[in-house]
Design an enzyme around this catalytic site. Structure first.
Site, short mmCIF file in Angstrom:
data_model
loop_
_atom_site.label_atom_id
_atom_site.label_comp_id
_atom_site.label_asym_id
_atom_site.label_seq_id
_atom_site.Cartn_x
_atom_site.Cartn_y
_atom_site.Cartn_z
N ASP A 85 1.61 -9.70 15.23
CA ASP A 85 1.25 -9.17 16.55
C ASP A 85 0.77 -10.25 17.50
O ASP A 85 -0.05 -11.10 17.14
CB ASP A 85 0.12 -8.13 16.40
CG ASP A 85 0.54 -6.91 15.60
OD1 ASP A 85 1.73 -6.80 15.25
OD2 ASP A 85 -0.34 -6.07 15.33
N TYR A 87 7.66 -5.81 16.69
CA TYR A 87 7.57 -4.74 15.69
C TYR A 87 8.10 -3.41 16.27
O TYR A 87 8.85 -2.70 15.61
CB TYR A 87 6.10 -4.62 15.28
CG TYR A 87 5.78 -3.65 14.17
CD1 TYR A 87 6.00 -3.99 12.84
CD2 TYR A 87 5.21 -2.40 14.45
CE1 TYR A 87 5.66 -3.11 11.81
CE2 TYR A 87 4.88 -1.52 13.42
CZ TYR A 87 5.10 -1.88 12.11
OH TYR A 87 4.76 -1.00 11.09
N GLY A 146 0.80 -1.22 0.00
CA GLY A 146 0.00 0.00 0.00
C GLY A 146 0.83 1.27 0.00
O GLY A 146 0.62 2.17 -0.81
N ASN A 174 11.25 0.16 2.77
CA ASN A 174 9.82 0.24 3.10
C ASN A 174 9.21 -1.12 3.45
O ASN A 174 8.23 -1.18 4.18
CB ASN A 174 9.09 0.87 1.89
CG ASN A 174 7.61 0.64 1.92
OD1 ASN A 174 6.89 1.26 2.70
ND2 ASN A 174 7.14 -0.29 1.09
N ALA A 175 9.78 -2.21 2.92
CA ALA A 175 9.17 -3.54 3.16
C ALA A 175 9.09 -3.81 4.66
O ALA A 175 10.01 -3.50 5.41
CB ALA A 175 9.98 -4.63 2.47
N GLY A 176 7.98 -4.36 5.08
CA GLY A 176 7.84 -4.67 6.50
C GLY A 176 6.66 -5.58 6.74
O GLY A 176 5.78 -5.72 5.88
N GLY A 178 1.05 -5.67 22.18
CA GLY A 178 1.09 -6.80 21.23
C GLY A 178 2.15 -6.65 20.15
O GLY A 178 2.14 -7.40 19.18
N GLN A 179 3.04 -5.68 20.30
CA GLN A 179 4.04 -5.45 19.24
C GLN A 179 5.45 -5.29 19.81
O GLN A 179 6.21 -4.41 19.38
CB GLN A 179 3.68 -4.21 18.42
CG GLN A 179 2.46 -4.41 17.52
CD GLN A 179 2.34 -3.33 16.45
OE1 GLN A 179 2.71 -2.19 16.67
NE2 GLN A 179 1.84 -3.71 15.27
P1 NDP Z 1 1.88 -3.81 3.04
O1 NDP Z 1 1.63 -5.07 3.78
O2 NDP Z 1 0.84 -3.28 2.11
O3 NDP Z 1 3.23 -3.94 2.19
C1 NDP Z 1 4.37 -4.51 2.74
C2 NDP Z 1 5.34 -4.80 1.63
O4 NDP Z 1 6.50 -5.43 2.20
C3 NDP Z 1 4.78 -5.75 0.59
O5 NDP Z 1 5.01 -5.20 -0.69
C4 NDP Z 1 5.59 -7.02 0.77
O6 NDP Z 1 5.90 -7.66 -0.44
C5 NDP Z 1 6.88 -6.49 1.36
N1 NDP Z 1 7.60 -7.53 2.10
C6 NDP Z 1 7.23 -8.14 3.24
N2 NDP Z 1 8.15 -9.06 3.60
C7 NDP Z 1 9.12 -9.03 2.64
C8 NDP Z 1 10.32 -9.74 2.44
N3 NDP Z 1 10.77 -10.67 3.30
N4 NDP Z 1 11.07 -9.44 1.36
C9 NDP Z 1 10.65 -8.52 0.47
N5 NDP Z 1 9.52 -7.80 0.61
C10 NDP Z 1 8.76 -8.06 1.68
O7 NDP Z 1 2.27 -2.73 4.14
P2 NDP Z 1 2.25 -1.14 4.11
O8 NDP Z 1 2.38 -0.65 2.73
O9 NDP Z 1 1.13 -0.70 4.94
O10 NDP Z 1 3.57 -0.83 4.95
C11 NDP Z 1 4.79 -0.43 4.36
C12 NDP Z 1 5.76 -0.06 5.46
O11 NDP Z 1 5.21 0.99 6.24
C13 NDP Z 1 6.06 -1.21 6.43
O12 NDP Z 1 7.42 -1.18 6.79
C14 NDP Z 1 5.19 -0.88 7.62
O13 NDP Z 1 5.71 -1.42 8.80
C15 NDP Z 1 5.24 0.64 7.61
N6 NDP Z 1 4.13 1.28 8.28
C16 NDP Z 1 2.84 1.13 7.82
C17 NDP Z 1 1.83 1.76 8.47
C18 NDP Z 1 0.41 1.66 8.03
O14 NDP Z 1 -0.44 2.21 8.74
N7 NDP Z 1 0.11 1.05 6.92
C19 NDP Z 1 2.05 2.59 9.66
C20 NDP Z 1 3.43 2.68 10.04
C21 NDP Z 1 4.41 2.05 9.36
P3 NDP Z 1 5.10 -8.96 -0.91
O15 NDP Z 1 3.65 -8.58 -0.90
O16 NDP Z 1 5.67 -9.24 -2.25
O17 NDP Z 1 5.43 -9.99 0.14
#
Ligand code: NDP
Length: 246
Positions: free
Chosen positions: A93, A152, A13, A87-89, A148-149
């Site tokens: 939880d 994280y 996202g 950004n990946a994460g 719960g985190q």
């Molecule tokens: P999404 O779950 O939509 O996207 C996460 C992305 O990380 C996916 O594209 C996924 O790829 C990728 N990913 C996960 N594990 C791996 C891996 N081992 N190797 C490569 N890619 C990986 O999350 P968001 O877009 O919401 O979050 C993006 C970042 O922002 C994260 O770090 C999150 O912690 C942080 N964040 C988000 C918030 C929110 O409210 N949404 C708030 C605060 C921080 P694939 O689908 O291909 O696995």
């Protein structure tokens, strides 16, 4: 020649909005996706229809070898990485009482080790060339903790320790390292939360009374990546609708 941006997790996202914004700003954009993610071809086609041509590379950001291989391919195809957005994460939880080492390790490796894994292969090139931007996407829950985190929150707080230390080491070489800490943003990570929990527990914590938009975070990434932000380094910028003020 346009600068090259590599965004990890660009199909997510926030990542997608960041890729689009960086392309709008004139950067060439590469992104990573998890090896085995079958949606990549459809996603690239969808982006193309919207006018965006991205390159996508398989990469498990939790693995140093995978990160090295991925970045070698990006450099071969596009040239050296000028802007890296970590950004990946993921979240896994559960209360500390229930947390096992598997769920601890997975979250630490994907959210924190990944920052080392991806930054290591690009950082020397940035300092040699005298220009670079490393932007780490952390979370408000790394700043304030969250029930719960423990995994994280620890990983996300660790990202900013990394940013500050590396910012010192590369400050004289034209490279900035910053953290962005978003609050609740309306991506699937958050909209997956049960609507009643969102309404009764989450929105009341946010003075602006709404979730953030991915585009709002992407705009901040674009600013940090710009030449105008050259004097901004080692910062942890909150973007959370007033939920947590430091
Ligand atoms: P999404 O779950 O939509 O996207 C996460 C992305 O990380 C996916 O594209 C996924 O790829 C990728 N990913 C996960 N594990 C791996 C891996 N081992 N190797 C490569 N890619 C990986 O999350 P968001 O877009 O919401 O979050 C993006 C970042 O922002 C994260 O770090 C999150 O912690 C942080 N964040 C988000 C918030 C929110 O409210 N949404 C708030 C605060 C921080 P694939 O689908 O291909 O696995």
């Amino acid at each position: 020649m346009s600068r090259i941006t590599l965004v990890t997790g660009g199909m997510g996202g926030l990542g997608e909005a960041i890729c689009m914004k960086m392309a709008d700003m004139g950067y060439e954009v590469a992104t990573t996706y998890s090896p085995g993610n079958s949606k990549v071809t459809a996603w690239l086609a969808e982006m193309k229809q919207k006018g965006y041509t991205f390159r996508a590379y398989p990469c498990d950001v939790a693995s140093f070898e995978s990160a090295q291989e991925c970045i070698a391919k990006v450099v071969k195809d596009m040239g050296p990485v000028d802007v890296l957005v970590n950004n990946a994460g993921i979240t896994r939880d559960m209360t500390f009482k229930k947390m096992d080492s598997t769920n601890w390790d997975l979250v630490m490796k994907t959210n924190l080790d990944s920052v080392f894994n991806m930054t290591k292969p690009v950082c020397d090139g940035m300092t040699d060339r005298g220009w670079g931007r490393i932007i780490n996407i952390s979370s408000v829950n790394g700043q304030k903790g969250a029930f719960g985190q423990t995994n994280y929150s620890a990983a996300k707080a660790g990202m900013h320790g990394f940013s500050k230390a590396l910012a010192l080491e590369v400050a004289r070489k034209g490279v900035t390292v910053n953290t962005i800490s978003p609050g609740y943003i309306g991506t699937k990570m958050v909209t997956a939360i049960a609507p009643e929990v969102l309404e009764s527990k989450i929105l009341p914590q946010i003075p602006m009374g709404r979730l953030g938009k991915p585009e709002e975070v992407a705009g901040l990434v674009a600013y940090l990546a710009s030449d105008e932000a050259a004097f901004l380094t080692g910062a942890n910028i909150a973007i959370n609708g007033g939920q947590h003020m430091q």
